[in-house]
Write a protein that holds these residues in place. Structure first.
Motif, short mmCIF file in Angstrom:
data_model
loop_
_atom_site.label_atom_id
_atom_site.label_comp_id
_atom_site.label_asym_id
_atom_site.label_seq_id
_atom_site.Cartn_x
_atom_site.Cartn_y
_atom_site.Cartn_z
N PHE A 78 0.83 -1.20 0.00
CA PHE A 78 0.00 0.00 0.00
C PHE A 78 0.86 1.25 0.00
CE2 PHE A 78 0.61 0.65 4.51
CZ PHE A 78 0.57 -0.62 5.06
N ALA A 79 0.33 2.27 -0.71
CA ALA A 79 1.04 3.53 -0.87
C ALA A 79 0.52 4.53 0.15
CB ALA A 79 0.85 4.07 -2.28
N LEU A 80 1.37 4.93 1.07
CA LEU A 80 0.94 5.84 2.13
C LEU A 80 0.50 7.19 1.59
CD1 LEU A 80 3.65 5.04 4.82
CD2 LEU A 80 1.25 4.38 4.84
N ASN A 81 1.09 7.64 0.49
CA ASN A 81 0.76 8.97 -0.03
C ASN A 81 -0.64 9.05 -0.62
OD1 ASN A 81 1.67 7.32 -2.15
ND2 ASN A 81 2.23 9.09 -3.37
N VAL A 82 -1.28 7.94 -0.91
CA VAL A 82 -2.64 7.96 -1.44
C VAL A 82 -3.64 7.22 -0.55
CG1 VAL A 82 -1.92 8.25 -3.84
CG2 VAL A 82 -2.23 5.95 -2.92
N LEU A 83 -3.17 6.75 0.58
CA LEU A 83 -4.00 5.99 1.51
C LEU A 83 -5.08 6.89 2.13
CD1 LEU A 83 -3.97 3.08 2.68
CD2 LEU A 83 -2.57 3.96 4.52
N ASP A 84 -6.33 6.45 2.06
CA ASP A 84 -7.41 7.17 2.73
C ASP A 84 -7.49 6.64 4.16
OD1 ASP A 84 -9.72 8.32 3.72
OD2 ASP A 84 -10.97 7.73 2.03
N VAL A 85 -6.85 7.36 5.07
CA VAL A 85 -6.71 6.87 6.44
C VAL A 85 -8.04 6.72 7.16
CG1 VAL A 85 -4.34 7.68 6.67
CG2 VAL A 85 -6.22 9.15 7.40
N GLU A 86 -9.07 7.44 6.71
CA GLU A 86 -10.38 7.31 7.34
C GLU A 86 -11.05 5.98 6.99
OE1 GLU A 86 -12.28 11.52 8.19
OE2 GLU A 86 -12.00 11.21 6.05
N GLN A 87 -10.55 5.29 5.99
CA GLN A 87 -11.14 4.02 5.56
C GLN A 87 -10.40 2.80 6.09
OE1 GLN A 87 -14.11 4.14 4.02
NE2 GLN A 87 -13.87 6.33 4.31
N ILE A 88 -9.35 3.00 6.86
CA ILE A 88 -8.58 1.87 7.41
C ILE A 88 -9.30 1.35 8.64
CG2 ILE A 88 -6.37 1.13 8.37
CD1 ILE A 88 -5.09 3.51 6.95
N PRO A 89 -9.74 0.08 8.64
CA PRO A 89 -10.49 -0.43 9.79
C PRO A 89 -9.66 -0.51 11.07
CG PRO A 89 -10.38 -2.08 8.01
CD PRO A 89 -9.64 -0.86 7.55
N HIS A 90 -8.39 -0.86 10.98
CA HIS A 90 -7.55 -1.02 12.16
C HIS A 90 -6.17 -0.41 11.90
CE1 HIS A 90 -10.59 -3.62 13.84
NE2 HIS A 90 -10.59 -4.31 12.72
N PRO A 91 -6.08 0.93 11.96
CA PRO A 91 -4.81 1.58 11.64
C PRO A 91 -3.65 1.17 12.55
CG PRO A 91 -6.43 3.18 12.40
CD PRO A 91 -7.12 1.87 12.27
N SER A 92 -3.94 0.80 13.78
CA SER A 92 -2.85 0.37 14.67
C SER A 92 -2.22 -0.92 14.15
CB SER A 92 -3.34 0.21 16.11
OG SER A 92 -4.35 -0.75 16.19
N GLN A 93 -3.01 -1.78 13.52
CA GLN A 93 -2.46 -3.01 12.94
C GLN A 93 -1.59 -2.69 11.72
OE1 GLN A 93 -5.88 -5.47 12.23
NE2 GLN A 93 -6.05 -6.09 14.38
N VAL A 94 -2.01 -1.70 10.94
CA VAL A 94 -1.21 -1.27 9.78
C VAL A 94 0.13 -0.72 10.28
CG1 VAL A 94 -1.07 0.37 7.86
CG2 VAL A 94 -3.22 -0.83 8.32
#
Length: 102
Positions: free
Chosen positions: A32-48
């Motif tokens: 996954f590309a962090l520069n285009v990642l929609d962080v509001e759509q990540i179900p478990h950002p701590s796992q990422v």
């Protein structure tokens, strides 16, 4: 929303933790590309974030020490000028803090 989502939105801190944690390295290894990642759509950002840390044989935890370390490395100018427009809940928090400070 987890604070880790906001951290992922301002991902430049990762290279301050370890210089190999570039966007390209993360894309090549995790897909996954962090520069285009929609962080509001990540179900478990701590796992990422933990998956990213594991690339350098570390693990992410939600301890106060770890969060403080990351917070000390964030680019606050980027957050205020760019990230608040991309993340609605972060904008709400920043607006509330700004009202409080007035």
């Amino acid at each position: 929303m987890e604070i880790e989502a906001w951290f992922l939105g301002e991902y430049s801190f990762l290279t301050k933790i370890d210089s190999c944690l570039t966007s390209k390295f993360i894309l090549d290894n995790l897909g996954f590309a962090l520069n285009v990642l929609d962080v509001e759509q990540i179900p478990h950002p701590s796992q990422v974030l933990d998956s990213i840390y594991q690339l350098i044989q570390r693990s992410y935890d939600k301890s106060e020490r770890t969060v403080e370390e990351i917070a000390s490395l964030l680019d606050y100018e980027f957050i205020y000028l760019h990230l608040v427009e991309k993340i609605k809940q972060l904008k709400q928090l920043i607006d509330a803090i700004n009202l409080f400070l007035k």
